[in-house]
Scaffold this motif. Structure first.
Motif, mmCIF file in Angstrom:
data_model
loop_
_atom_site.group_PDB
_atom_site.id
_atom_site.type_symbol
_atom_site.label_atom_id
_atom_site.label_comp_id
_atom_site.label_asym_id
_atom_site.label_seq_id
_atom_site.Cartn_x
_atom_site.Cartn_y
_atom_site.Cartn_z
ATOM 1 N N PHE A 53 0.848 -1.198 0.000
ATOM 2 C CA PHE A 53 0.000 0.000 0.000
ATOM 3 C C PHE A 53 0.877 1.240 0.000
ATOM 4 C CE2 PHE A 53 -1.671 3.425 2.704
ATOM 5 C CZ PHE A 53 -2.830 3.754 2.021
ATOM 6 N N CYS A 54 0.408 2.284 -0.697
ATOM 7 C CA CYS A 54 1.029 3.596 -0.537
ATOM 8 C C CYS A 54 -0.023 4.681 -0.751
ATOM 9 C CB CYS A 54 2.218 3.796 -1.481
ATOM 10 S SG CYS A 54 1.807 3.917 -3.237
ATOM 11 N N HIS A 55 0.202 5.825 -0.125
ATOM 12 C CA HIS A 55 -0.721 6.956 -0.207
ATOM 13 C C HIS A 55 0.084 8.224 -0.488
ATOM 14 C CE1 HIS A 55 -3.645 10.036 0.904
ATOM 15 N NE2 HIS A 55 -4.579 9.107 0.834
ATOM 16 N N THR A 56 -0.230 8.904 -1.591
ATOM 17 C CA THR A 56 0.484 10.113 -2.042
ATOM 18 C C THR A 56 1.995 9.934 -1.967
ATOM 19 O OG1 THR A 56 0.155 11.161 0.139
ATOM 20 C CG2 THR A 56 -1.379 11.747 -1.608
ATOM 21 N N PRO A 113 3.246 -13.890 -5.353
ATOM 22 C CA PRO A 113 2.301 -14.115 -6.457
ATOM 23 C C PRO A 113 0.875 -14.149 -5.912
ATOM 24 C CG PRO A 113 4.181 -15.586 -6.652
ATOM 25 C CD PRO A 113 4.314 -14.902 -5.312
ATOM 26 N N GLY A 114 -0.005 -13.411 -6.565
ATOM 27 C CA GLY A 114 -1.367 -13.260 -6.063
ATOM 28 C C GLY A 114 -1.526 -12.135 -5.058
ATOM 29 N N GLY A 115 -0.405 -11.481 -4.711
ATOM 30 C CA GLY A 115 -0.449 -10.380 -3.754
ATOM 31 C C GLY A 115 -1.129 -9.149 -4.326
ATOM 32 N N LEU A 116 -1.661 -8.327 -3.441
ATOM 33 C CA LEU A 116 -2.473 -7.171 -3.818
ATOM 34 C C LEU A 116 -1.707 -5.886 -3.583
ATOM 35 C CD1 LEU A 116 -5.514 -6.784 -4.715
ATOM 36 C CD2 LEU A 116 -5.983 -6.254 -2.309
ATOM 37 N N ILE A 117 -1.839 -4.928 -4.509
ATOM 38 C CA ILE A 117 -1.276 -3.594 -4.322
ATOM 39 C C ILE A 117 -2.382 -2.565 -4.483
ATOM 40 C CG2 ILE A 117 -0.583 -3.446 -6.774
ATOM 41 C CD1 ILE A 117 1.755 -1.652 -5.835
ATOM 42 N N PHE A 118 -2.345 -1.528 -3.625
ATOM 43 C CA PHE A 118 -3.301 -0.421 -3.740
ATOM 44 C C PHE A 118 -2.568 0.882 -3.496
ATOM 45 C CE2 PHE A 118 -6.335 2.656 -1.966
ATOM 46 C CZ PHE A 118 -7.234 2.705 -3.021
ATOM 47 N N SER A 119 -2.829 1.864 -4.357
ATOM 48 C CA SER A 119 -2.245 3.192 -4.215
ATOM 49 C C SER A 119 -3.333 4.241 -4.385
ATOM 50 C CB SER A 119 -1.143 3.397 -5.274
ATOM 51 O OG SER A 119 -0.625 4.713 -5.211
ATOM 52 N N ARG A 120 -3.230 5.320 -3.612
ATOM 53 C CA ARG A 120 -4.145 6.466 -3.728
ATOM 54 C C ARG A 120 -3.281 7.710 -3.895
ATOM 55 N NH1 ARG A 120 -7.329 9.898 0.116
ATOM 56 N NH2 ARG A 120 -9.368 10.324 -0.835
ATOM 57 N N GLU A 121 -3.462 8.417 -5.030
ATOM 58 C CA GLU A 121 -2.562 9.502 -5.385
ATOM 59 C C GLU A 121 -3.324 10.754 -5.812
ATOM 60 O OE1 GLU A 121 0.688 9.189 -4.907
ATOM 61 O OE2 GLU A 121 0.617 7.044 -4.428
ATOM 62 N N LEU A 122 -2.671 11.886 -5.717
ATOM 63 C CA LEU A 122 -3.279 13.197 -5.924
ATOM 64 C C LEU A 122 -3.586 13.473 -7.397
ATOM 65 C CD1 LEU A 122 -4.014 15.714 -4.205
ATOM 66 C CD2 LEU A 122 -1.709 16.571 -4.697
ATOM 67 N N ASP A 139 -14.382 32.991 5.209
ATOM 68 C CA ASP A 139 -15.552 33.577 5.878
ATOM 69 C C ASP A 139 -16.804 33.570 5.009
ATOM 70 O OD1 ASP A 139 -14.090 34.211 8.225
ATOM 71 O OD2 ASP A 139 -13.279 36.000 7.250
ATOM 72 N N LEU A 140 -16.718 33.038 3.800
ATOM 73 C CA LEU A 140 -17.876 33.004 2.917
ATOM 74 C C LEU A 140 -18.838 31.889 3.315
ATOM 75 C CD1 LEU A 140 -16.143 33.495 -0.558
ATOM 76 C CD2 LEU A 140 -17.500 35.187 0.702
ATOM 77 N N PRO A 141 -20.143 32.132 3.279
ATOM 78 C CA PRO A 141 -21.106 31.073 3.580
ATOM 79 C C PRO A 141 -21.006 29.948 2.553
ATOM 80 C CG PRO A 141 -22.170 33.238 3.563
ATOM 81 C CD PRO A 141 -20.801 33.422 2.992
ATOM 82 N N GLY A 142 -21.032 28.719 3.022
ATOM 83 C CA GLY A 142 -21.057 27.579 2.122
ATOM 84 C C GLY A 142 -19.750 27.257 1.448
ATOM 85 N N GLY A 143 -18.663 27.827 1.922
ATOM 86 C CA GLY A 143 -17.381 27.552 1.302
ATOM 87 C C GLY A 143 -16.919 26.125 1.550
ATOM 88 N N MET A 144 -16.188 25.569 0.597
ATOM 89 C CA MET A 144 -15.600 24.249 0.780
ATOM 90 C C MET A 144 -14.383 24.105 -0.126
ATOM 91 S SD MET A 144 -17.833 21.366 -1.279
ATOM 92 C CE MET A 144 -16.603 20.146 -0.815
ATOM 93 N N ALA A 145 -13.547 23.134 0.224
ATOM 94 C CA ALA A 145 -12.392 22.779 -0.601
ATOM 95 C C ALA A 145 -12.296 21.270 -0.652
ATOM 96 C CB ALA A 145 -11.111 23.378 -0.020
ATOM 97 N N ALA A 146 -11.634 20.760 -1.666
ATOM 98 C CA ALA A 146 -11.464 19.314 -1.784
ATOM 99 C C ALA A 146 -10.177 18.991 -2.523
ATOM 100 C CB ALA A 146 -12.653 18.687 -2.508
ATOM 101 N N LEU A 147 -9.484 17.990 -2.013
ATOM 102 C CA LEU A 147 -8.331 17.420 -2.704
ATOM 103 C C LEU A 147 -8.801 16.167 -3.421
ATOM 104 C CD1 LEU A 147 -5.623 17.730 0.106
ATOM 105 C CD2 LEU A 147 -5.955 19.231 -1.869
ATOM 106 N N ALA A 148 -8.527 16.079 -4.712
ATOM 107 C CA ALA A 148 -8.979 14.956 -5.526
ATOM 108 C C ALA A 148 -7.899 13.876 -5.582
ATOM 109 C CB ALA A 148 -9.310 15.423 -6.939
ATOM 110 N N PHE A 149 -8.353 12.628 -5.529
ATOM 111 C CA PHE A 149 -7.433 11.497 -5.554
ATOM 112 C C PHE A 149 -7.932 10.428 -6.509
ATOM 113 C CE2 PHE A 149 -6.673 13.447 -1.473
ATOM 114 C CZ PHE A 149 -5.305 13.335 -1.296
#
Length: 273
Positions: free
Chosen positions: A114-117, A138-147, A255-265
């Protein structure tokens, strides 16, 4: 960035207190959610590029009493990870200082990797994935989550801040990184010889008033820090006036109403044949 101005490969995010606060918000439950259903007690699991271990401890718990190994190039991060594992009672977790492109493990040793960013920052993607493939059974699993920088956003005000995201992407690339790695994982997994490759996408979102305040301060403390401003202006990626504008935009945005941010992966899972 031209060859003349490209900086020597290094970890773009650094190891300052502001970025450690961001890492501290991560956990196996939120940042390895697609992997957790595939983990069972007794497996051997590798977290390559584990950082301070905030995700690692949850993964170690999921495979107890199986072995968990984390590896990272930065000794200070490994020290934090060891402390976190000890505090949580994860006796099955071992942490190593080392290079993810040349790891101190036997061939065919792990059930899961496993690895992340991490692949976002490692210049030689093929070397890292080939090494992960080597140490997997053999048969092993890999998972990565990246920006995916181009799909990350701040709203409202995305139009004004898009140039800041673009500058961040150029800084990553200038350090040998890959700002769109999350979208590119499938092709890299296939090139490394993995099969049954499956892609996914998700966001780390900041949508409460507390989260918005945290994200605004994080961007100002890290991205608009003097050393980043100096590097970006030196290489012609942005002007000091632009950084001042981005700082003002962030102050208004929080300070704005309803503001949000998101990092995409982007995420990708594959199997060693």
């Amino acid at each position: 960035m031209s060859d003349q101005t490209q900086t020597e490969s290094s970890y773009t995010m650094g190891y300052g207190e502001e970025f450690l606060q961001m890492l501290d918000r991560r956990s196996a439950q939120t940042n390895a959610a697609r992997l957790l259903p595939h983990l069972t007690p007794g497996q051997r699991l590798l977290d390559f590029g584990c950082g301070p271990g905030t995700i690692s401890v949850g993964l170690a718990k999921a495979v107890e009493p199986g072995e968990f190994h984390g590896i990272d190039m930065e000794e200070s991060q490994i020290a934090i990870a060891r402390s976190a594992a000890e505090a949580g009672g994860h006796a099955n977790a071992t942490f190593h200082v080392g290079d993810v492109t040349e790891m101190p493990f036997d061939d065919d040793y792990f059930d899961v990797a496993f690895c992340h960013t991490v692949l976002t920052h490692v210049p030689d993607t093929a070397a890292a994935l080939n090494e992960a493939r080597r140490v997997l059974k053999p048969g092993g699993l890999i998972f990565s989550r990246e920006l995916i920088v181009s799909s990350s956003f701040i709203e409202p005000g995305e139009d004004e801040m898009r140039s800041a995201w673009n500058t961040f992407a150029k800084l990553l690339a200038g350090n040998g990184g890959h700002p769109e790695m999350g979208k590119e994982l499938g092709a890299h997994f296939l090139a490394a010889g993995f099969v049954d490759v499956r892609g996914s996408a998700s966001f780390d979102s900041f949508g409460t008033a507390e989260d918005v305040g945290f994200f605004s301060q994080f961007v100002k403390d890290w991205f608009i820090a003097p050393e980043i401003v100096d590097a970006a202006t030196k290489h012609g990626l942005a002007t000091r006036e632009q950084f001042d504008e981005w700082r003002n935009e962030l102050d208004e945005w929080k300070d704005l109403p309803g503001g949000m941010a998101a990092l995409a992966f982007g995420g990708c899972m594959g199997t060693k044949p």
